[in-house]
Each structure stands twice: as structure tokens, then as C-alpha cells.
Design a protein around this motif. Structure first.
Motif, PDB file in Angstrom:
ATOM      1  N   UNK A 261       0.831  -1.209   0.000  1.00  0.00           N
ATOM      2  CA  UNK A 261       0.000   0.000   0.000  1.00  0.00           C
ATOM      3  C   UNK A 261       0.864   1.258   0.000  1.00  0.00           C
ATOM      4  N   UNK A 262       0.249   2.369  -0.374  1.00  0.00           N
ATOM      5  CA  UNK A 262       0.965   3.636  -0.325  1.00  0.00           C
ATOM      6  C   UNK A 262       1.250   4.045   1.120  1.00  0.00           C
ATOM      7  N   UNK A 263       0.282   3.862   1.983  1.00  0.00           N
ATOM      8  CA  UNK A 263       0.433   4.197   3.400  1.00  0.00           C
ATOM      9  C   UNK A 263       0.532   2.890   4.184  1.00  0.00           C
ATOM     10  N   UNK A 264       1.681   2.659   4.813  1.00  0.00           N
ATOM     11  CA  UNK A 264       1.901   1.384   5.507  1.00  0.00           C
ATOM     12  C   UNK A 264       1.833   1.543   7.026  1.00  0.00           C
ATOM     13  N   UNK A 265       1.233   2.628   7.511  1.00  0.00           N
ATOM     14  CA  UNK A 265       1.045   2.761   8.958  1.00  0.00           C
ATOM     15  C   UNK A 265       0.186   1.602   9.459  1.00  0.00           C
ATOM     16  N   UNK A 266       0.552   1.086  10.641  1.00  0.00           N
ATOM     17  CA  UNK A 266      -0.138  -0.094  11.171  1.00  0.00           C
ATOM     18  C   UNK A 266      -0.522   0.136  12.624  1.00  0.00           C
ATOM     19  N   UNK A 267      -1.693  -0.378  12.981  1.00  0.00           N
ATOM     20  CA  UNK A 267      -2.190  -0.321  14.354  1.00  0.00           C
ATOM     21  C   UNK A 267      -2.501  -1.733  14.821  1.00  0.00           C
ATOM     22  N   UNK A 268      -2.178  -2.023  16.076  1.00  0.00           N
ATOM     23  CA  UNK A 268      -2.428  -3.339  16.652  1.00  0.00           C
ATOM     24  C   UNK A 268      -2.958  -3.174  18.073  1.00  0.00           C
ATOM     25  N   UNK A 269      -3.798  -4.125  18.472  1.00  0.00           N
ATOM     26  CA  UNK A 269      -4.333  -4.143  19.832  1.00  0.00           C
ATOM     27  C   UNK A 269      -4.627  -5.585  20.212  1.00  0.00           C
ATOM     28  N   UNK A 270      -4.306  -5.914  21.446  1.00  0.00           N
ATOM     29  CA  UNK A 270      -4.570  -7.256  21.961  1.00  0.00           C
ATOM     30  C   UNK A 270      -4.935  -7.116  23.433  1.00  0.00           C
ATOM     31  N   UNK A 271      -6.164  -7.462  23.760  1.00  0.00           N
ATOM     32  CA  UNK A 271      -6.620  -7.320  25.141  1.00  0.00           C
ATOM     33  C   UNK A 271      -7.514  -8.463  25.556  1.00  0.00           C
ATOM     34  N   UNK A 272      -7.495  -8.734  26.855  1.00  0.00           N
ATOM     35  CA  UNK A 272      -8.366  -9.772  27.395  1.00  0.00           C
ATOM     36  C   UNK A 272      -8.667  -9.466  28.858  1.00  0.00           C
ATOM     37  N   UNK A 273      -9.832  -9.935  29.279  1.00  0.00           N
ATOM     38  CA  UNK A 273     -10.260  -9.820  30.673  1.00  0.00           C
ATOM     39  C   UNK A 273     -10.651 -11.221  31.125  1.00  0.00           C
ATOM     40  N   UNK A 274      -9.911 -11.759  32.081  1.00  0.00           N
ATOM     41  CA  UNK A 274     -10.147 -13.119  32.575  1.00  0.00           C
ATOM     42  C   UNK A 274     -10.654 -13.045  34.009  1.00  0.00           C
ATOM     43  N   UNK A 275     -11.706 -13.804  34.277  1.00  0.00           N
ATOM     44  CA  UNK A 275     -12.303 -13.844  35.618  1.00  0.00           C
ATOM     45  C   UNK A 275     -12.461 -15.294  36.047  1.00  0.00           C
ATOM     46  N   UNK A 276     -12.157 -15.546  37.318  1.00  0.00           N
ATOM     47  CA  UNK A 276     -12.318 -16.879  37.899  1.00  0.00           C
ATOM     48  C   UNK A 276     -13.233 -16.779  39.113  1.00  0.00           C
ATOM     49  N   UNK A 277     -14.247 -17.629  39.127  1.00  0.00           N
ATOM     50  CA  UNK A 277     -15.200 -17.668  40.235  1.00  0.00           C
ATOM     51  C   UNK A 277     -14.988 -18.981  40.980  1.00  0.00           C
ATOM     52  N   UNK A 278     -14.619 -18.889  42.254  1.00  0.00           N
ATOM     53  CA  UNK A 278     -14.400 -20.078  43.080  1.00  0.00           C
ATOM     54  C   UNK A 278     -15.733 -20.499  43.687  1.00  0.00           C
ATOM     55  N   UNK A 279     -16.443 -21.388  42.982  1.00  0.00           N
ATOM     56  CA  UNK A 279     -17.750 -21.831  43.470  1.00  0.00           C
ATOM     57  C   UNK A 279     -17.601 -22.628  44.756  1.00  0.00           C
ATOM     58  N   UNK A 280     -16.713 -23.608  44.757  1.00  0.00           N
ATOM     59  CA  UNK A 280     -16.396 -24.386  45.955  1.00  0.00           C
ATOM     60  C   UNK A 280     -14.888 -24.540  46.032  1.00  0.00           C
ATOM     61  N   UNK A 281     -14.453 -25.340  47.004  1.00  0.00           N
ATOM     62  CA  UNK A 281     -13.015 -25.537  47.141  1.00  0.00           C
ATOM     63  C   UNK A 281     -12.430 -26.242  45.929  1.00  0.00           C
ATOM     64  N   UNK A 282     -13.205 -27.142  45.298  1.00  0.00           N
ATOM     65  CA  UNK A 282     -12.707 -27.935  44.176  1.00  0.00           C
ATOM     66  C   UNK A 282     -13.351 -27.578  42.853  1.00  0.00           C
ATOM     67  N   UNK A 283     -14.209 -26.581  42.824  1.00  0.00           N
ATOM     68  CA  UNK A 283     -14.915 -26.219  41.594  1.00  0.00           C
ATOM     69  C   UNK A 283     -14.670 -24.747  41.288  1.00  0.00           C
ATOM     70  N   UNK A 285     -15.225 -21.682  38.077  1.00  0.00           N
ATOM     71  CA  UNK A 285     -15.849 -21.268  36.822  1.00  0.00           C
ATOM     72  C   UNK A 285     -14.945 -20.221  36.181  1.00  0.00           C
ATOM     73  N   UNK A 286     -14.481 -20.509  34.968  1.00  0.00           N
ATOM     74  CA  UNK A 286     -13.547 -19.631  34.269  1.00  0.00           C
ATOM     75  C   UNK A 286     -14.264 -18.919  33.127  1.00  0.00           C
ATOM     76  N   UNK A 287     -14.063 -17.620  33.044  1.00  0.00           N
ATOM     77  CA  UNK A 287     -14.624 -16.816  31.957  1.00  0.00           C
ATOM     78  C   UNK A 287     -13.534 -15.910  31.398  1.00  0.00           C
ATOM     79  N   UNK A 288     -13.687 -15.567  30.123  1.00  0.00           N
ATOM     80  CA  UNK A 288     -12.716 -14.684  29.472  1.00  0.00           C
ATOM     81  C   UNK A 288     -13.381 -13.947  28.325  1.00  0.00           C
ATOM     82  N   UNK A 289     -13.075 -12.652  28.223  1.00  0.00           N
ATOM     83  CA  UNK A 289     -13.491 -11.824  27.090  1.00  0.00           C
ATOM     84  C   UNK A 289     -12.222 -11.300  26.428  1.00  0.00           C
ATOM     85  N   UNK A 290     -12.136 -11.395  25.111  1.00  0.00           N
ATOM     86  CA  UNK A 290     -10.915 -11.036  24.398  1.00  0.00           C
ATOM     87  C   UNK A 290     -11.249 -10.237  23.142  1.00  0.00           C
ATOM     88  N   UNK A 291     -10.231  -9.502  22.705  1.00  0.00           N
ATOM     89  CA  UNK A 291     -10.372  -8.686  21.502  1.00  0.00           C
ATOM     90  C   UNK A 291      -8.994  -8.491  20.890  1.00  0.00           C
TER      91      UNK A 291
END
Length: 566
Positions: A261-283, A285-291
Motif C-alpha cells: 500500500x501507499x500508506x503502511x502505517x499499522x495499528x495493533x491491539x490485543x486485550x483480554x479480561x479473565x475472571x475466575x469464580x471459586x464456586x467451591x473448594x474444588x470447583x 468457573x472460568x470466563x474470558x473476554x478477548x479482543x
């Protein structure tokens, strides 16, 4: 019968006779007689012929120069000595007035010079009495600076730990990185932010066959936040960068449309939000949102010719899963949803070209089982499956790109005395497309992320990834990409760090004769001025070798900048 007086008289007579006989024998026996020989040195008429000059009674007090033992005062006296006495060393007698006192005057009325000490130097103690050995001399020490002896505010007893009945305070851990950012406390979260501002030069930023250099600048902000809760956890990791160039590149090269291309400027982004819910001692729940936001690399065959700038793509997704422990046995199940959208391409003639045929949704699931054999060894097995559904059934060349695939792999996690930590696995992956003209894409899968702490100042990292990427090349189902990276960090000082990095990769366009090899050598030098300010220098060499004529490129990038962090 003899009386006592008669016996004593007889004994004395016998003793007198014995002594007289011995004297006669001694006088009668011949024996040599010795006498002192008269030599010239005894009557030498020169100063010092009889007495050494330093022992003369008329010498001046206090001006005598001590001579080493065995030396003579002048050559005249030496020449007057007999040959037998010249070879004998002269022994210096004990110096006069060598008393035990260390002040006042000695026996020769000479004033004693006291020993001088530096200010603040400790003086040796005097002997306790006659016959006692003197105490050892104390080594010379410099006095402490006034600031260390100055008055300071008192420390509270609770902090000093001097309160009666107070438990001992736990010693604080040593900071392993005294130049790391401390972060900011926001409620129960620890937030760390940073931004890198760098400038430099690249001799071929567009990855053209005929290189054309350009100056560049790069701004890379990042944000990391982690919760500090006794249960549950939330981690936010956001990183981005923008690279700009001061030049634009021609739209035509050798009367042909430029692949860049004539203009080779580049933008990048990498993000995530990870959450862990300790339901019990052995259980859990893992969740993650990413972009992720990015663009195709310069020189990629997926780029259209005649572009004004690189079109950006955006991938957003999420994961929801559950993790259950059964003593040493662990089971984990995750569900994944992702969507990838491409911008329309802007052309150099002012028009646009749609990229909706590249947009797709991906739905999948991952299952993993593991068993803790040892505290530092945990083998596991993992299987994954997904489907990709495009917004348009056929792409711009008429190929059906919808597909289904997955992988299976086995490996283990390592944690041996904190020297070797990480995870390594090997497996097999495949992807099948709906279009019968596209063959099944398959290959060996390798995945690893290992950290080796060789010494407290040297750390080595090894990572490898394998993935199947989408492509728009006609007749090619996809690109099998493998990357291997080795990185070594060494601290010459706690404030001076050198980083060496080498990357090797392959891009296999299956069902096509194209095959690319990627080499990248990078060196970084970081000068840590404080916890908030670092100075960073970077040199990188990127090489792309392809079996297609005119597709091989190389570029060298040099950058210098600062990192501001908190």
C-alpha cells in the motif's frame, strides 16, 4: 681401737696427698700456650679504629642515624681490619634508652615523639603492667559520616517490635526487581500502566524487492490490573501499538501495481479480561473476554494489489468453562465463541473493495484432563473442535471456505525447584473444508512455553506455536504456520539488562507450491534509570525466504526510545 679425732686426721692427710699428686701431673703434662696477636686494626690511628662512631660518648644526641646490622661506617676502617675479621658480620648492640615509657624523655635526654592517630581512630590500650604483652593494634578505621550519627525521630514500639507480648514481625521479602513498577492501588485492584515511545529507521518497511527506507515512530501503551481477593480473581491485560512512517510508497513499481500500500502505517491491539469464580473448594468457573485488532503483514499474498492502506480486522470472542478437581485428577471443559470482521479495502484510485467474504464466526469447545503425578509434574491430554461459518458462502474466487477442524495433543506441565517451569505438548491437527476442491489441511502440532532460570541474573525462554490461518489465495485451503522462539535475558546489573531473541517460522501453503521461511534476530538493551523511567534500544533483522521468485525480502530496524511506567 681408734678414736674419732684420729680418724679425722687420717682423712685430711689422705685428701692432701691426692691433691698434691694431681697438681704434679698437670704441671708435668705438655700443653700449647695461646696469646692475642697484635694486628694493625687494634692500633689504627683513624676515627673509629677502636670504637664505632655511633657509640662514642661525645656523639650528638638525637642525630644518630641507625645503620643496618653488619655494615661499617667507612671504607678506611674496613680496609684496616684483618682478613679474618672482615668476613665476620658486625652485630649492632641494643640501642640505648629503649625504655618502656612512651612519653617524656628517655635515658639519653631525648624527647619521645608521640604516635599520631587519625581523627576518630581508636587508640590501643596501655599494657596492664610490667611483663604483660601489649594489646593488639586496632585496624585503622574511618570515622562514620555525621548523617549516620545524627539525631533521628524515634520509632514507634509497635513498629520496632519492642511491645511486651507482641508477636514477632514477619520479615519482608527481598524485592527481586528493584526497578519494576510498583503500580497504583485502586480499591482492591493493583493497576500497572506503561507507555513506550520509540523512534528509529527501517531500510525496507514495505518489504519490497527493491528496498526503500523510511524513518518511523512507535507508540505502545499497555495496562495491567489484577484483583487482590482471598477468593475469586479478575485480571485485565490490555496492550496496543501504533507504528507510523514519514514516507509514502509509490503505487507502481516497474510499471506494475505495487504489492505494498501507499500508506503502511499499522495499528495493533490485543486485550483480554479473565475472571475466575471459586464456586467451591474444588470447583471453579472460568470466563474470558478477548479482543484483537490487526492487519495482514507486509508482503503477504492475502493483500490486494493497489491498496491505499492496510485494511484492519477485528476479532472478538469469549470463553466460559468449568474446572473440577477430584483429588489429584483434574477435569476442565470450555466453550468458545469468536467473530472476525475485516474492513473494506481502500484503493489508490479512490474506490473501495469489500472484504465480507473473509468475515466468519467460529464456535468450538476444549476439553482437558490432567493428573498430578508429582508436585512438579502434571501430565495432561487435551482435545479441541470447532466450526467456522463465513458470512458469504463463497469467496471472491468462488471457493466455499466454511470448515470444521480441531486438534488433539498430550503433554505435561513442569515445575522443578523453580528452575524449569512451563508446559510442553505435541499432537496432531486437521481442518476439512466444504469445497471438495480444497484438500484437508493437516499437520504435526507442537506447543510449548518453558522458562529456565539458569542463574539469578540469566533467564531463558522457549515458546512454540502451531496454527491454521485463513487465506484468500485461490486453490489453497489454508496456511499451516509454525513459530519457534528462543529468548535470553541477562542482567549485567540490576539496572542494565540485555535481551537476545531469535525466531524461526514456516508458512506452508498446502496444495500450493509456495513455502515461506521466516527468520528474525533481535537484540534489546534496557537501561533502568528508575522504577518509572527506562531507556530502551533495539536492533532487529527480519528475513523472509520464499520459493516464489521475487517474494523473498529482508529488512533491518533500529529504534531508540523510553518507557514510562507506573
Amino acid at each position: 681401737m681408734r678414736t674419732g679425732r684420729a680418724d679425722r686426721t687420717a682423712s685430711r692427710a689422705w685428701a692432701t696427698s691426692a691433691v698434691s699428686a694431681c697438681l704434679c701431673l698437670a704441671l708435668a703434662a705438655p700443653s700449647p700456650a695461646f696469646a692475642q696477636a697484635l694486628t694493625s686494626d687494634l692500633l689504627a690511628p683513624v676515627p673509629g679504629g677502636f670504637v664505632r662512631p655511633d657509640n662514642l660518648p661525645s656523639r650528638r644526641i638525637g642525630n644518630a642515624i641507625p645503620q643496618p646490622p653488619g655494615t661499617l661506617q667507612n671504607t678506611t676502617q674496613t680496609s684496616l681490619l684483618s682478613p679474618q675479621r672482615q668476613d665476620q658480620p658486625l652485630v649492632t648492640p641494643t640501642p640505648a634508652a629503649s625504655g618502656a615509657a612512651d612519653s617524656g624523655y628517655d635515658a639519653l635526654n631525648r624527647k619521645r615523639k608521640p604516635i599520631k592517630y587519625y581523627p576518630g581512630q581508636q587508640k590501643p590500650k596501655r599494657p596492664v603492667g610490667p611483663g604483660s604483652a601489649p594489646p593488639p593494634l586496632i585496624p585503622e578505621t574511618r570515622p562514620l559520616p555525621p548523617s549516620s550519627k545524627a539525631a533521628k525521630p524515634p520509632v514507634a514500639p509497635s513498629i520496632a517490635g519492642t511491645v511486651i507480648g507482641q508477636p514477632s514481625r514477619r520479615r519482608l521479602a527481598v524485592d527481586p526487581d528493584p526497578y519494576a513498577p510498583t503500580g497504583i492501588r485502586v480499591g482492591s485492584f493493583l493497576v500497572k500502566s506503561a507507555v513506550e515511545i520509540m523512534g528509529g529507521y527501517s531500510d525496507n518497511p514495505a518489504r519490497l524487492l527493491q528496498p526503500k527506507g523510511s524513518a518511523l515512530y512507535q507508540i505502545a501503551p499497555e495496562l495491567l490490573a489484577a484483583s487482590n481477593w482471598s477468593r475469586h480473581s479478575v485480571v485485565v491485560d490490555l496492550r496496543g501499538s501504533f507504528t507510523g512512517y514519514d514516507k509514502e510508497f509509490p503505487s507502481a513499481v516497474l510499471q506494475q501495481v505495487s504489492p505494498s500500500p501507499e500508506n503502511i502505517d499499522r495499528a495493533e491491539f490485543n486485550g483480554k479480561i479473565a475472571a475466575r469464580i471459586d464456586a467451591t473448594r474444588d470447583t471453579r468457573i472460568n470466563t474470558e473476554a478477548r479482543m484483537r485488532v490487526g492487519s495482514d503483514n507486509p508482503g503477504s499474498p492475502n493483500n490486494r494489489p493497489g491498496l491505499r492502506e492496510f485494511p484492519l480486522f477485528t476479532t472478538t470472542g469469549g470463553t466460559v468453562g468449568v474446572e473440577q478437581d477430584f483429588n489429584r485428577f483434574q477435569l476442565k471443559m470450555d466453550a468458545l465463541v469468536d467473530r472476525t470482521v475485516y474492513q473494506d479495502s481502500k484503493l489508490i484510485d479512490g474506490g473501495t473493495a469489500p472484504n465480507t467474504d473473509r468475515n466468519f464466526n467460529q464456535y468450538g469447545g476444549v476439553g482437558r484432563v490432567s493428573y498430578e503425578v508429582l508436585p512438579g509434574l502434571k501430565p495432561f491430554g487435551e482435545i479441541q473442535g470447532d466450526v467456522r461459518i463465513h458470512d458469504e458462502q463463497a469467496d471472491r474466487f468462488g471457493y466455499l471456505r466454511d470448515s470444521s477442524g480441531g486438534y488433539i495433543k498430550a503433554g505435561s506441565t513442569f515445575e522443578f525447584t523453580r528452575l524449569l517451569t512451563g508446559e510442553a505438548s505435541i499432537g496432531y491437527l486437521a481442518r476439512k473444508y466444504e469445497d471438495p476442491r480444497l484438500e484437508v489441511l493437516r499437520g504435526l502440532l507442537t506447543s510449548a512455553s518453558l522458562v529456565w532460570s539458569a542463574t539469578p541474573l540469566t533467564t531463558a525462554r522457549f515458546t512454540t506455536t502451531t496454527s491454521i490461518d485463513e487465506t484468500t489465495v485461490p486453490g489453497v485451503p489454508g496456511v499451516l504456520t509454525r513459530l519457534y522462539t528462543v529468548q535470553v535475558d541477562h542482567d549485567f546489573r540490576r539496572w542494565l539488562t540485555a535481551i537476545g531473541k531469535f525466531t524461526y517460522g514456516t508458512q506452508d501453503y498446502q496444495e500450493n507450491f509456495r513455502s515461506d521461511k521466516i527468520y528474525s534476530i533481535e537484540g534489546n538493551l534496557i537501561y533502568k534509570m528508575s522504577r518509572e523511567l527506562w531507556v530502551k534500544a533495539q536492533v532487529r533483522r527480519d528475513i523472509l525466504e520464499s520459493n516464489i521468485a521475487g517474494a523473498s525480502t529482508a529488512a533491518t530496524v533500529v529504534m531508540l526510545g523510553v518507557r514510562l511506567q507506573r
